[in-house]
Write a protein that holds these residues in place. Sequence first.
Motif, mmCIF file in Angstrom:
data_model
loop_
_atom_site.group_PDB
_atom_site.id
_atom_site.type_symbol
_atom_site.label_atom_id
_atom_site.label_comp_id
_atom_site.label_asym_id
_atom_site.label_seq_id
_atom_site.Cartn_x
_atom_site.Cartn_y
_atom_site.Cartn_z
ATOM 1 N N GLU A 59 0.843 -1.205 0.000
ATOM 2 C CA GLU A 59 0.000 0.000 0.000
ATOM 3 C C GLU A 59 0.877 1.254 0.000
ATOM 4 O O GLU A 59 0.615 2.207 -0.732
ATOM 5 N N ASN A 60 1.907 1.245 0.838
ATOM 6 C CA ASN A 60 2.799 2.409 0.910
ATOM 7 C C ASN A 60 3.543 2.612 -0.412
ATOM 8 O O ASN A 60 3.857 3.747 -0.777
ATOM 9 N N ARG A 61 3.799 1.509 -1.104
ATOM 10 C CA ARG A 61 4.462 1.596 -2.409
ATOM 11 C C ARG A 61 3.565 2.329 -3.410
ATOM 12 O O ARG A 61 4.006 3.275 -4.067
ATOM 13 N N ILE A 103 10.767 1.037 0.367
ATOM 14 C CA ILE A 103 9.454 1.408 0.884
ATOM 15 C C ILE A 103 9.395 1.037 2.370
ATOM 16 O O ILE A 103 9.492 -0.130 2.739
ATOM 17 N N GLY A 104 9.256 2.052 3.196
ATOM 18 C CA GLY A 104 9.185 1.846 4.634
ATOM 19 C C GLY A 104 7.769 2.040 5.142
ATOM 20 O O GLY A 104 6.793 1.775 4.433
ATOM 21 N N SER A 105 7.664 2.504 6.376
ATOM 22 C CA SER A 105 6.350 2.775 6.956
ATOM 23 C C SER A 105 5.746 4.019 6.295
ATOM 24 O O SER A 105 6.445 4.803 5.646
ATOM 25 N N ARG A 106 4.452 4.212 6.489
ATOM 26 C CA ARG A 106 3.790 5.390 5.927
ATOM 27 C C ARG A 106 4.446 6.678 6.443
ATOM 28 O O ARG A 106 4.649 7.644 5.700
ATOM 29 N N GLU A 107 4.818 6.686 7.721
ATOM 30 C CA GLU A 107 5.440 7.874 8.318
ATOM 31 C C GLU A 107 6.785 8.158 7.630
ATOM 32 O O GLU A 107 7.101 9.299 7.305
ATOM 33 N N GLN A 108 7.571 7.110 7.419
ATOM 34 C CA GLN A 108 8.866 7.299 6.752
ATOM 35 C C GLN A 108 8.672 7.831 5.336
ATOM 36 O O GLN A 108 9.415 8.719 4.893
#
Length: 355
Positions: free
Chosen positions: A271-273, A334-339
């Motif tokens: 999703e973050n990707r 791709i990390g966490s949404r915050e990152q």
Amino acid sequence: MSRFLSARFTNLEAYVPGEQPQDMQYVKLNTNESPFPPAPAVLEAVNAAEISRLNLYPDPEGRALRQKLAEHYEVNAENIFLANGSDELLNFFFMAFCDGERGVAFPSVSYGFYPVYASLYQLPAEEIPLREDFRLEPSDYCGIGKNIVIANPNAPTGRIIGVEDIERIVRSNPDHVVMIDEAYIDFGGESCLPLVGKYENLLVCQTFSKFRSLAGGRLGFAVGSPGLIEDLDKMKYSTNSYNINRLTMAAAIATIDHHEYYAANSRRIQENRSYTVKELDKLGFETLPSKANFIFTRCSGLDGGALYRALKSKGVLVRHWDREAIANWCRVTIGSREQMDVFLEKVREILEEVS
Ligand SMILES: *Cc1c(COP(=O)(O)O)cnc(C)c1O
């Protein structure tokens, strides 16, 4: 270099791993680690009782873990080989199967360790160019009569080829070993593991370092026909019989037992990707289609090296290579949404500063 180094290594250019700076806290999007910690059960598995047994060697055959992996992937334990990271596995692949006569081929833009191992073993390596937009053309590998190693999804591009393409490559090179490096297969790709029972010349290589949040534990494994596994074993027992330590073995067993935790993390990464690619699109970036936990992206008018340095000065690490073919590009984990929000915010700042 000392004057004692063997002459055969004077021209060897060692692999350069992504930066692991210890000086300050970066938003670390440069070595494709998972932003998520291991499952809670892994912390429990690597407990005081296990540590108190560190005076004893681990099982050199890794039977419990191989059995666990065999059940998970519906193969037999004899189909599984364990290595200290898939980098060690690649080393054994080159050591065991590649020589001047059989040679080895891999894509010209791929994992940077392949040419290093080829050079270490002084092999005539054929680097096969990718096509437009870094697309790998499977027919370039059909019937080439060489050992082959392909990262699928490829690194650093993130692009994937289909299982039927891999099958064509494996089937058309029956006298050579085809190694498919699936370090990133669990981020939305389809594994070619089901082909292992059908082809004795196929080796599939996976790692615990990315999807399974265990980069620090150093564990990779191969799935292949019993003959190939025996050959890899021969290399292992000729270099380091106890290559997997006790704590990693315990952590890995708990990891397989909690597959759903990691599958859920992978869905978040995917999703973050999509989110990151969409936001970069709005900023005028061009990003290759990715099935990995990273993207390969560029922005016209902004050199990849300049973007890398500007991001680093703002506390965000991404990966950039000085090679001409990819100098305009950066690879972003791709990390966490915050990152990813921090990354995007810094990219916006940089674009304003250069305009
Ligand atoms: C990260 C990576 C590896 C190495 O993984 P380890 O198991 O940590 O040694 C192997 N192949 C590719 C393509 C990778 O990106």
